[in-house]
Design an enzyme around this catalytic site. Structure first.
Site, PDB file in Angstrom:
ATOM      1  N   SER A 152       0.839  -1.203   0.000  1.00 60.13           N
ATOM      2  CA  SER A 152       0.000   0.000   0.000  1.00 60.13           C
ATOM      3  C   SER A 152       0.874   1.253   0.000  1.00 60.13           C
ATOM      4  O   SER A 152       1.687   1.413  -0.907  1.00 60.13           O
ATOM      5  CB  SER A 152      -0.967  -0.067   1.196  1.00 60.13           C
ATOM      6  OG  SER A 152      -2.055   0.803   1.012  1.00 60.13           O
ATOM      7  N   HIS A 201      -7.364  -6.086   0.334  1.00 60.62           N
ATOM      8  CA  HIS A 201      -6.213  -5.173   0.352  1.00 60.62           C
ATOM      9  C   HIS A 201      -5.113  -5.656   1.300  1.00 60.62           C
ATOM     10  O   HIS A 201      -3.937  -5.473   1.030  1.00 60.62           O
ATOM     11  CB  HIS A 201      -6.686  -3.773   0.735  1.00 60.62           C
ATOM     12  CG  HIS A 201      -5.609  -2.739   0.675  1.00 60.62           C
ATOM     13  ND1 HIS A 201      -4.855  -2.520  -0.468  1.00 60.62           N
ATOM     14  CD2 HIS A 201      -5.147  -1.862   1.608  1.00 60.62           C
ATOM     15  CE1 HIS A 201      -3.989  -1.536  -0.233  1.00 60.62           C
ATOM     16  NE2 HIS A 201      -4.144  -1.138   1.019  1.00 60.62           N
TER      17      HIS A 201
END
Length: 255
Positions: A86, A235
């Protein structure tokens, strides 16, 4: 005098650097580090304003990439495999694009080299709402945060940042600095370089952080890149499907 990020090292061999994401800390990639340390020297870092690293009002990708370069110099690491998740993936990409001699291979977990619309505003508001002169228990912090963040898993992830010093709770991330720099964190690489080294993008099947629309930009900046999709993962793919994630990393490292 240069300030260095907090780091932990484990294992021995060729160097791998692990960089966590927004509101994270180096422990978030612990299950990745543990497996990699069987064959490599792994350096896990806390990004500035996170974990046990220093707090600073400047928080943009050129600066955060330089933080990684400074740690490498401090540890006499000439080049390394760099893996980031991320926001950490954006830091890793920035380092590869601006100081490619430091990056032997690049692994980017569930992020693309694009600018994202703001989508953490509720989280930031919730974290700012935590008043630790009143809140004395983790459960109370969770209840307050639930007014802003309804996803239990996300709250649990965020509350890993709670520290307890003799009964006094505190949040280790510097929320003010993160909030003030949030527009910078949503941005992407601003230069014209491309990184010619081997690159792996790992996407969670159920995540929308890497989309087909990002493909051309990925290939423009990282022409030697390939992609893997972790089935059934979102994610936080490295936490949700750790074995599959580690297999993808190991396959890329040995190819």
């Amino acid at each position: 005098m240069t300030k260095f990020l907090n780091y932990q090292q484990s294992g021995s061999g060729k160097d791998i650097i692990l960089i966590h994401g927004l509101f994270g800390r180096l422990e978030n990639l612990g299950m990745v580090a543990k497996v990699l340390a069987e064959n490599y020297r792994v350096t896990s870092v806390d990004v500035r304003n996170h974990g046990d690293s220093f707090h600073d009002s400047v928080m943009d990708y050129p600066t955060m990439a330089q933080d990684i370069a400074d740690v490498m110099q401090h540890l006499a690491i000439n080049n390394a495999v760099v893996l980031g998740h991320s926001m950490g993936g954006k830091i890793a990409m920035e380092l590869a694009l601006t100081q490619p001699e430091l990056v032997e291979k690049l692994i980017v977990a569930d992020i693309a080299p694009v600018e994202y619309p703001p989508h953490h505003n509720q989280i930031i508001a919730g974290l700012k709402s935590l008043d630790f002169s009143i809140i004395t228990k983790r459960k109370e912090a969770d209840e307050k945060l639930s007014e802003y963040v309804d996803n239990t898993g996300v709250r649990q992830f965020l509350l890993r940042n709670l520290s307890n010093n003799n009964g006094q709770l505190a949040f280790v991330c510097n929320i003010e600095n993160i909030a003030n720099n949030y527009p910078n964190i949503m941005k992407t690489y601003q230069g014209k370089n491309s990184y010619q080294g081997p690159t792996l993008f790992i996407k969670g099947e159920n995540s929308d952080y890497i989309l087909p629309a990002h493909r051309n930009e990925i290939l423009r900046l990282f022409p030697q890149s390939r992609a893997r999709i972790i089935q059934g993962a979102g994610h936080w793919l490295h936490a949700e499907k750790t074995s599959a994630f580690n297999r993808s990393v190991e396959s890329f490292l040995t190819s």
